[in-house]
Design a protein around this motif. Structure first.
Motif, short mmCIF file in Angstrom:
data_model
loop_
_atom_site.label_atom_id
_atom_site.label_comp_id
_atom_site.label_asym_id
_atom_site.label_seq_id
_atom_site.Cartn_x
_atom_site.Cartn_y
_atom_site.Cartn_z
N PHE A 67 68.38 52.14 36.80
CA PHE A 67 67.54 52.83 38.04
C PHE A 67 68.26 52.36 39.60
CE2 PHE A 67 64.56 51.81 34.59
CZ PHE A 67 64.22 53.22 34.09
N ASN A 98 69.67 66.98 42.57
CA ASN A 98 69.86 65.95 43.53
C ASN A 98 70.70 66.54 45.02
OD1 ASN A 98 70.47 63.28 44.56
ND2 ASN A 98 72.27 62.91 43.96
N PHE A 135 61.93 59.65 33.10
CA PHE A 135 63.17 59.18 32.98
C PHE A 135 62.99 57.52 32.55
CE2 PHE A 135 67.10 56.63 35.12
CZ PHE A 135 68.01 57.46 34.25
O1 N1C Z 1 62.23 55.41 46.11
P1 N1C Z 1 63.32 54.95 45.34
O2 N1C Z 1 64.77 55.08 46.24
O3 N1C Z 1 63.27 53.43 45.05
O4 N1C Z 1 63.86 55.87 44.13
C1 N1C Z 1 64.87 55.69 43.29
C2 N1C Z 1 64.58 55.55 41.86
C3 N1C Z 1 65.87 55.84 41.01
O5 N1C Z 1 65.73 54.81 39.97
C4 N1C Z 1 65.78 57.24 40.33
O6 N1C Z 1 65.63 57.31 39.02
O7 N1C Z 1 63.76 56.92 41.43
C5 N1C Z 1 64.36 57.74 41.01
N1 N1C Z 1 64.80 59.18 41.94
C6 N1C Z 1 65.88 59.71 41.89
O8 N1C Z 1 66.53 59.73 40.87
C7 N1C Z 1 66.21 60.65 43.32
N2 N1C Z 1 67.32 61.37 43.29
C8 N1C Z 1 67.32 61.70 44.71
C9 N1C Z 1 64.06 58.96 43.14
N3 N1C Z 1 64.24 59.69 44.21
C10 N1C Z 1 65.41 60.37 44.18
N4 N1C Z 1 66.06 61.38 44.99
C11 N1C Z 1 65.70 61.11 46.38
O9 N1C Z 1 65.86 59.86 47.23
C12 N1C Z 1 64.25 61.71 46.79
O10 N1C Z 1 63.99 62.79 47.70
C13 N1C Z 1 63.49 60.44 47.39
O11 N1C Z 1 62.56 60.53 48.37
C14 N1C Z 1 64.63 59.52 47.91
C15 N1C Z 1 64.38 58.17 47.17
O12 N1C Z 1 65.10 57.33 47.40
P2 N1C Z 1 65.07 55.65 47.61
O13 N1C Z 1 63.89 55.42 48.61
O14 N1C Z 1 66.57 54.90 48.09
#
Ligand code: N1C
Length: 231
Positions: A67, A98, A135
């Motif tokens: 993560f 993505n 996930f």
């Molecule tokens: O809010 P975050 O990160 O902590 O989220 C990240 C977390 C990861 O572990 C992923 O598994 O949540 C999942 N995830 C994605 O895979 C992902 N891809 C793209 C969550 N968000 C994801 N995005 C976009 O990035 C989405 O539009 C969201 O708003 C951001 C979150 O990024 P963050 O705040 O750095």
């Protein structure tokens, strides 16, 4: 090319980069479109993606789940072309969607790729919420998370990681979480010092924190350092 044709091209091109999944790209495109086309972009329901997720089961090793929160670029550079860890973006749907933005509109079958995220929940936020939930539920054994140690709160209980993934880890399937805290300078770290992480994490899940400098991670990427040898 219409917006939709262009968006479809992007989706298909990225999907076809997964050799073992080529046969399902057409099917999942059709199912994906059905999830949001003709629907209002605001007040979007996560359930719209149920069929898409059912048709695209995860296939990565559940014990290699990685993560991340606020370390998007670095974590993906690290997991790319390595089989030690898998982020959601290393799985088919996560990879394909993505960086993309999509929404529909009530009363027509067009696809829009702009201003889709100016209200919540929208088709993009709903996708990441439900995909992140699944996930996390799929993770097993030792899971890892890469956090940004330069932030005041590297662990944010309101992020996708803190708000969606941590509560969806399922013990005893998941036994422990390794926090990889990326810092500028070498320092000590513990899970207890990461805000409410220890409290938010089920007590049956162990937690260990490892601080690693950003330059060390970058060196590991360049040298292709073997799994488990970077921290
Ligand atoms: O809010 P975050 O990160 O902590 O989220 C990240 C977390 C990861 O572990 C992923 O598994 O949540 C999942 N995830 C994605 O895979 C992902 N891809 C793209 C969550 N968000 C994801 N995005 C976009 O990035 C989405 O539009 C969201 O708003 C951001 C979150 O990024 P963050 O705040 O750095």
């Amino acid at each position: 090319l219409t917006k939709k044709a262009e968006f479809r091209e992007t989706f298909m091109k990225k999907c076809l980069e997964f050799p073992e999944e080529k046969h399902i790209c057409e099917t999942i495109w059709t199912t994906f479109e059905l999830a949001y086309v003709g629907k209002e972009k605001c007040n979007f329901s996560d359930q719209n993606y149920d069929q898409l997720l059912a048709e695209t089961p995860f296939k990565h090793p559940c014990g290699k789940t990685m993560f991340w929160s606020k370390t998007k670029d670095l974590v993906h550079k690290f997991t790319k072309k390595r089989d030690c860890f898998f982020t959601l973006e290393d799985t088919l749907l996560g990879y394909v969607l993505n960086g993309l933005s999509w929404c529909g509109e009530k009363g027509n079958n067009e696809t829009f790729t702009e201003n889709c995220e100016d209200c919540l929940p929208n088709p993009v936020s709903s996708f990441w919420k439900i995909a992140s939930t699944r996930f996390a539920q799929y993770a097993c054994e030792g899971a890892s998370v890469m956090l940004d140690g330069e932030r005041k709160e590297p662990y944010d209980s309101n992020s996708f990681f803190g708000g969606v993934e941590v509560p969806n880890l399922q013990p005893p399937r998941v036994k422990n979480l390794t926090v990889v805290l990326v810092t500028e300078e070498i320092r000590a770290c513990t899970c207890d010092s990461l805000g409410t992480l220890r409290k938010d994490l089920d007590q049956r899940i162990g937690c260990a924190c490892k601080a690693v400098t950003k330059s060390r991670v970058e060196t590991c990427i360049e040298d292709n350092t073997p799994c488990g040898a970077c921290w």
